[in-house]
Enzyme design. Structure first.
Site, PDB file in Angstrom:
ATOM      1  N   ASN A 154       0.801  -1.235   0.000  1.00 29.55           N
ATOM      2  CA  ASN A 154       0.000   0.000   0.000  1.00 29.55           C
ATOM      3  C   ASN A 154       0.832   1.282   0.000  1.00 29.55           C
ATOM      4  O   ASN A 154       0.393   2.295  -0.545  1.00 29.55           O
ATOM      5  CB  ASN A 154      -1.014  -0.014   1.155  1.00 29.55           C
ATOM      6  CG  ASN A 154      -0.366  -0.175   2.507  1.00 29.55           C
ATOM      7  OD1 ASN A 154       0.797  -0.560   2.604  1.00 29.55           O
ATOM      8  ND2 ASN A 154      -1.117   0.113   3.542  1.00 29.55           N
ATOM      9  N   LYS A 177      12.875  -6.254   0.676  1.00 33.58           N
ATOM     10  CA  LYS A 177      12.069  -6.992  -0.300  1.00 33.58           C
ATOM     11  C   LYS A 177      10.688  -6.359  -0.357  1.00 33.58           C
ATOM     12  O   LYS A 177       9.903  -6.469   0.572  1.00 33.58           O
ATOM     13  CB  LYS A 177      11.924  -8.469   0.083  1.00 33.58           C
ATOM     14  CG  LYS A 177      11.248  -9.257  -1.049  1.00 33.58           C
ATOM     15  CD  LYS A 177      10.585 -10.523  -0.614  1.00 33.58           C
ATOM     16  CE  LYS A 177       9.200 -10.361  -0.087  1.00 33.58           C
ATOM     17  NZ  LYS A 177       8.191  -9.875  -1.041  1.00 33.58           N
ATOM     18  N   PRO A 178      10.398  -5.682  -1.467  1.00 32.37           N
ATOM     19  CA  PRO A 178       9.056  -5.087  -1.581  1.00 32.37           C
ATOM     20  C   PRO A 178       8.013  -6.171  -1.762  1.00 32.37           C
ATOM     21  O   PRO A 178       8.336  -7.317  -2.066  1.00 32.37           O
ATOM     22  CB  PRO A 178       9.148  -4.232  -2.853  1.00 32.37           C
ATOM     23  CG  PRO A 178      10.463  -4.486  -3.473  1.00 32.37           C
ATOM     24  CD  PRO A 178      11.210  -5.500  -2.678  1.00 32.37           C
ATOM     25  N   GLU A 180       5.453  -8.288  -3.762  1.00 32.83           N
ATOM     26  CA  GLU A 180       5.472  -8.732  -5.168  1.00 32.83           C
ATOM     27  C   GLU A 180       4.433  -7.979  -5.996  1.00 32.83           C
ATOM     28  O   GLU A 180       4.509  -7.929  -7.217  1.00 32.83           O
ATOM     29  CB  GLU A 180       5.229 -10.252  -5.250  1.00 32.83           C
ATOM     30  CG  GLU A 180       3.943 -10.768  -4.609  1.00 32.83           C
ATOM     31  CD  GLU A 180       4.090 -11.073  -3.108  1.00 32.83           C
ATOM     32  OE1 GLU A 180       4.941 -10.437  -2.441  1.00 32.83           O
ATOM     33  OE2 GLU A 180       3.329 -11.925  -2.611  1.00 32.83           O
ATOM     34  N   SER A 230       0.363  -8.560   6.887  1.00 33.21           N
ATOM     35  CA  SER A 230      -0.845  -9.016   7.600  1.00 33.21           C
ATOM     36  C   SER A 230      -0.465  -9.814   8.853  1.00 33.21           C
ATOM     37  O   SER A 230       0.674 -10.267   8.995  1.00 33.21           O
ATOM     38  CB  SER A 230      -1.660  -9.895   6.655  1.00 33.21           C
ATOM     39  OG  SER A 230      -0.867 -11.002   6.275  1.00 33.21           O
ATOM     40  N   GLY A 253      -1.762  -5.777  10.745  1.00 34.97           N
ATOM     41  CA  GLY A 253      -3.083  -5.263  10.381  1.00 34.97           C
ATOM     42  C   GLY A 253      -3.849  -4.631  11.532  1.00 34.97           C
ATOM     43  O   GLY A 253      -3.367  -4.576  12.667  1.00 34.97           O
ATOM     44  N   CYS A 285      -3.449   0.422   6.869  1.00 34.26           N
ATOM     45  CA  CYS A 285      -3.516  -0.488   8.022  1.00 34.26           C
ATOM     46  C   CYS A 285      -4.183   0.144   9.233  1.00 34.26           C
ATOM     47  O   CYS A 285      -4.871  -0.513   9.989  1.00 34.26           O
ATOM     48  CB  CYS A 285      -2.117  -0.929   8.386  1.00 34.26           C
ATOM     49  SG  CYS A 285      -1.012   0.469   8.592  1.00 34.26           S
ATOM     50  N   GLU A 382     -10.323  -7.489   9.302  1.00 38.27           N
ATOM     51  CA  GLU A 382      -9.721  -6.416   8.505  1.00 38.27           C
ATOM     52  C   GLU A 382     -10.107  -6.628   7.042  1.00 38.27           C
ATOM     53  O   GLU A 382      -9.884  -7.696   6.484  1.00 38.27           O
ATOM     54  CB  GLU A 382      -8.195  -6.439   8.646  1.00 38.27           C
ATOM     55  CG  GLU A 382      -7.547  -5.303   7.899  1.00 38.27           C
ATOM     56  CD  GLU A 382      -6.022  -5.348   7.929  1.00 38.27           C
ATOM     57  OE1 GLU A 382      -5.451  -6.425   7.685  1.00 38.27           O
ATOM     58  OE2 GLU A 382      -5.409  -4.301   8.174  1.00 38.27           O
ATOM     59  N   LYS A 452      -1.289  -5.539  20.900  1.00 33.58           N
ATOM     60  CA  LYS A 452      -1.980  -6.821  20.684  1.00 33.58           C
ATOM     61  C   LYS A 452      -1.521  -7.476  19.363  1.00 33.58           C
ATOM     62  O   LYS A 452      -0.336  -7.470  19.052  1.00 33.58           O
ATOM     63  CB  LYS A 452      -3.503  -6.594  20.772  1.00 33.58           C
ATOM     64  CG  LYS A 452      -3.925  -6.209  22.199  1.00 33.58           C
ATOM     65  CD  LYS A 452      -5.219  -5.460  22.330  1.00 33.58           C
ATOM     66  CE  LYS A 452      -6.474  -6.156  21.997  1.00 33.58           C
ATOM     67  NZ  LYS A 452      -7.673  -5.325  22.249  1.00 33.58           N
ATOM     68  N   GLY A 455       0.988  -5.873  16.245  1.00 33.44           N
ATOM     69  CA  GLY A 455       2.420  -5.806  16.041  1.00 33.44           C
ATOM     70  C   GLY A 455       3.245  -5.627  17.282  1.00 33.44           C
ATOM     71  O   GLY A 455       2.737  -5.597  18.406  1.00 33.44           O
TER      72      GLY A 455
HETATM   73  P1  NAD Z   1       1.083  -9.820   3.331  1.00 36.05           P
HETATM   74  O1  NAD Z   1       1.188 -10.246   4.741  1.00 36.05           O
HETATM   75  O2  NAD Z   1       0.391 -10.709   2.383  1.00 36.05           O
HETATM   76  O3  NAD Z   1       2.554  -9.587   2.717  1.00 36.05           O
HETATM   77  C1  NAD Z   1       3.453  -8.684   3.280  1.00 36.05           C
HETATM   78  C2  NAD Z   1       4.852  -9.005   2.798  1.00 36.05           C
HETATM   79  O4  NAD Z   1       5.295 -10.224   3.398  1.00 36.05           O
HETATM   80  C3  NAD Z   1       4.989  -9.210   1.294  1.00 36.05           C
HETATM   81  O5  NAD Z   1       6.184  -8.612   0.850  1.00 36.05           O
HETATM   82  C4  NAD Z   1       5.062 -10.729   1.155  1.00 36.05           C
HETATM   83  O6  NAD Z   1       5.755 -11.162   0.011  1.00 36.05           O
HETATM   84  C5  NAD Z   1       5.825 -11.087   2.411  1.00 36.05           C
HETATM   85  N1  NAD Z   1       5.642 -12.461   2.898  1.00 36.05           N
HETATM   86  C6  NAD Z   1       4.565 -13.257   2.762  1.00 36.05           C
HETATM   87  N2  NAD Z   1       4.783 -14.444   3.378  1.00 36.05           N
HETATM   88  C7  NAD Z   1       6.029 -14.385   3.917  1.00 36.05           C
HETATM   89  C8  NAD Z   1       6.818 -15.293   4.675  1.00 36.05           C
HETATM   90  N3  NAD Z   1       6.373 -16.498   5.025  1.00 36.05           N
HETATM   91  N4  NAD Z   1       8.045 -14.901   5.072  1.00 36.05           N
HETATM   92  C9  NAD Z   1       8.517 -13.670   4.757  1.00 36.05           C
HETATM   93  N5  NAD Z   1       7.817 -12.779   4.030  1.00 36.05           N
HETATM   94  C10 NAD Z   1       6.581 -13.125   3.615  1.00 36.05           C
HETATM   95  O7  NAD Z   1       0.431  -8.368   3.359  1.00 36.05           O
HETATM   96  P2  NAD Z   1      -0.043  -7.451   2.133  1.00 36.05           P
HETATM   97  O8  NAD Z   1      -1.276  -8.072   1.576  1.00 36.05           O
HETATM   98  O9  NAD Z   1       1.105  -7.164   1.253  1.00 36.05           O
HETATM   99  O10 NAD Z   1      -0.417  -6.097   2.902  1.00 36.05           O
HETATM  100  C11 NAD Z   1      -1.619  -5.897   3.551  1.00 36.05           C
HETATM  101  C12 NAD Z   1      -1.474  -6.122   5.049  1.00 36.05           C
HETATM  102  O11 NAD Z   1      -0.415  -5.324   5.554  1.00 36.05           O
HETATM  103  C13 NAD Z   1      -2.701  -5.697   5.812  1.00 36.05           C
HETATM  104  O12 NAD Z   1      -2.979  -6.629   6.832  1.00 36.05           O
HETATM  105  C14 NAD Z   1      -2.305  -4.374   6.417  1.00 36.05           C
HETATM  106  O13 NAD Z   1      -3.000  -4.015   7.560  1.00 36.05           O
HETATM  107  C15 NAD Z   1      -0.854  -4.583   6.682  1.00 36.05           C
HETATM  108  N6  NAD Z   1      -0.156  -3.294   6.773  1.00 36.05           N
HETATM  109  C16 NAD Z   1       0.308  -2.868   7.984  1.00 36.05           C
HETATM  110  C17 NAD Z   1       0.934  -1.646   8.110  1.00 36.05           C
HETATM  111  C18 NAD Z   1       1.445  -1.159   9.436  1.00 36.05           C
HETATM  112  O14 NAD Z   1       2.292  -0.290   9.454  1.00 36.05           O
HETATM  113  N7  NAD Z   1       0.971  -1.652  10.554  1.00 36.05           N
HETATM  114  C19 NAD Z   1       1.096  -0.844   6.986  1.00 36.05           C
HETATM  115  C20 NAD Z   1       0.623  -1.308   5.753  1.00 36.05           C
HETATM  116  C21 NAD Z   1       0.002  -2.532   5.662  1.00 36.05           C
END
Ligand code: NAD
Length: 485
Positions: A154, A177-178, A180, A230, A253, A285, A382, A452, A455
């Site tokens: 996001n 790692k951004p 994908e 997440s 999240g 988030c 969420e 909680k 994070g």
């Molecule tokens: P996601 O959890 O699907 O992926 C996040 C990242 O983790 C990606 O780069 C993904 O490739 C990587 N990833 C996935 N599995 C992994 C593993 N087993 N080991 C290491 N890396 C792994 O989340 P998303 O769909 O990209 O983003 C949305 C989620 O992020 C929502 O839940 C949102 O609330 C949360 N978010 C939190 C914040 C915050 O600051 N608290 C900010 C933005 C988004």
């Protein structure tokens, strides 16, 4: 608009763009049209090895420099980001689909803020002196080593900088790692840091899905992992990091409450609810997606909200007049549509929006549900899309308990003219980031993070320093050593 979105290569390692087409291809899709606008390849083990080796090497050089020298590089990078804000914002809009009206003021600019802020702090990071009679202890604040940053889709530029800037300020190297889904912008951050004078390898970017992230987390040469993602991914990454007792920061999240009392300024409260639900098409988030409105104001609130939502300008995200963009992907759109159906099924009243547009791209109009109850799925999970749930409440204690009745604890907001009540309520919120008569401000000077399941650790502010460094304590004896035998 003609704009070259294809990066020179998939990865940025050791000061160069690097390609390895043996890695699985990842298509980059422009969410506004569904068109493929670039292709990158996931990192192979050989690529990861290069990134890790060069990171370890660069960290040794970097940590040997003074804090002021490190800070100068970060501040130069901040200036470059601001100079290139337009091009970076256009790219961020292609990467995410978020309107240029947002990206031009929030993404590269907040990334630059982080580089500038932590660049400014770098020279003042010190240990302590503790006098113990004649003897004394001093502490050294030392870097952790090689940090891994893993991003969500996001805020790709912001996340790359929010993790990179404090890590580098403390003398660490970073491999980022951004997501994908949005692989393009972090490469620009790496390019800029290198141009600003960071040693080659200090900030590397590698592409890939979760398994690439997992390989980095499991590598013994990595000392710290900072994830934005997440809760389910957070649990996996935290557990994997624990195997080698690695440091972690988890930005996960939320399902945050926004509490609006009868005495609130109606326009401000509606404005806060719009910002906290529909900015970035709801893909934030910290969004306040459970909007608790006190009985006396609820009808007026919903009516005014509906009116203001008619002013949404949905269209070409690169047009500066557009203020509402598509969802990031077809998958995300399906998830959100599923929640909208669930809301209707479970008896919530759809006041407006929630329509999928019959055009290319992933478009959904902003949805408001009224008459939502605490047990409905849309009030518990969420959604990460433009769906607001309005719930009603009668008194303060009741709403505090209901607001806290969630596994998440990222943010919370309160709108009221009674400031004593505002402070009393936020003091009882189980949330890491709270707002009074505002919503979703995230200045770099303020700590950001969750309680909680949302994070662990904090980003931004001086708090982040503690999460990217460790303290060594050194006891110094001035007299003779007295041993028992
Ligand atoms: P996601 O959890 O699907 O992926 C996040 C990242 O983790 C990606 O780069 C993904 O490739 C990587 N990833 C996935 N599995 C992994 C593993 N087993 N080991 C290491 N890396 C792994 O989340 P998303 O769909 O990209 O983003 C949305 C989620 O992020 C929502 O839940 C949102 O609330 C949360 N978010 C939190 C914040 C915050 O600051 N608290 C900010 C933005 C988004």
């Amino acid at each position: 608009m003609s704009y070259d979105t294809q990066p020179k290569a998939s990865h940025f390692i050791d000061g160069h763009y690097v390609e390895d087409t043996a890695g699985a291809p990842i298509d980059v899709v422009y969410p506004a049209t569904g068109a493929v606008i670039a292709r990158v390849h996931a990192a192979t083990p050989a690529i990861l090895d290069r990134a890790i080796e060069s990171g370890v090497r660069a960290q040794k050089i970097w940590s040997g420099m003074s804090g002021t020298e490190r800070g100068r590089v970060l501040r130069r990078a901040a200036d470059l980001m601001r100079e290139r804000n337009h091009a970076l914002s256009v790219l961020e809009t292609f990467d995410t689909g978020k309107p240029y009206q947002e990206t031009s003021v929030v993404d590269a600019t907040s990334g630059a803020d982080a580089l500038e802020y932590f660049g400014g702090l770098a020279g003042s990071l010190t240990g302590e002196h503790i006098q113990l009679g004649e003897d004394w202890v001093y502490t050294r604040r030392e870097p952790l080593g090689l940090c891994v940053g893993i991003g969500a889709w996001n805020y790709p530029t912001q996340i790359a900088c929010w993790k990179g800037a404090p890590a580098l300020a403390c003398g660490n190297a970073m491999i980022f790692k951004p997501s994908e889904t949005t692989p393009l912008c972090a490469l620009k951050v790496a390019e800029i840091l290198h141009e600003a004078g960071a040693p080659a390898g200090l900030y590397n970017v590698v592409q890939g899905l979760g398994e690439v992230g997992a390989s980095l987390v499991n590598d013994p040469r990595v000392d710290k992992v900072s994830l934005t993602g997440s809760v389910p991914t957070g649990k996996k990454v935290y557990a994997a990091a624990a195997q080698n007792m690695k440091h972690v920061t988890m930005e996960l999240g939320g399902k945050s409450p926004l509490i609006i009392f009868d005495d609130a300024d109606l326009e401000d409260a509606v404005g806060g609810a719009i910002l906290g639900n529909f900015y970035s098409s709801g893909q934030v988030c910290s969004n306040g997606t459970r909007v608790f409105v006190q009985d006396g104001l609820r009808a007026a609130f919903v009516a005014r909200l509906k009116e203001r939502l008619e002013q949404v300008v949905l269209g070409d995200p690169q047009d500066p007049e557009t203020n509402f963009g598509p969802l990031v992907s077809a998958r995300q759109m399906d998830i959100v549509k599923g929640y909208i159906s669930k809301g209707i099924e479970e008896g919530a009243r759809l006041v407006c929006g929630g329509e999928a547009l019959t055009q290319d791209g992933f478009w959904l109009t902003p949805a408001v549900f009224d008459g939502v109850t605490d047990d409905m799925t849309i009030a518990r999970e969420e959604i990460f899309g433009p769906v607001m749930s309005v719930l009603s409440f009668t008194d303060e204690q009741e709403v505090i308990e209901r607001a806290n009745d969630t596994e998440f604890g990222l943010s919370a907001g309160v709108f009221t003219r009674d400031l004593a009540r505002a402070h009393r309520v936020v003091a009882q919120m189980q949330a890491g980031t709270c707002f009074i008569n505002s919503y979703n401000d995230a200045p770099v000077e303020a700590p950001f993070g969750g309680m909680k399941m949302s994070g662990i650790g904090r980003e931004n502010s001086k708090e982040a320093i503690g999460h990217y460094s460790q303290v060594k304590s050194v006891y110094v004896r001035m007299g003779r050593v007295e041993a028992p035998f």
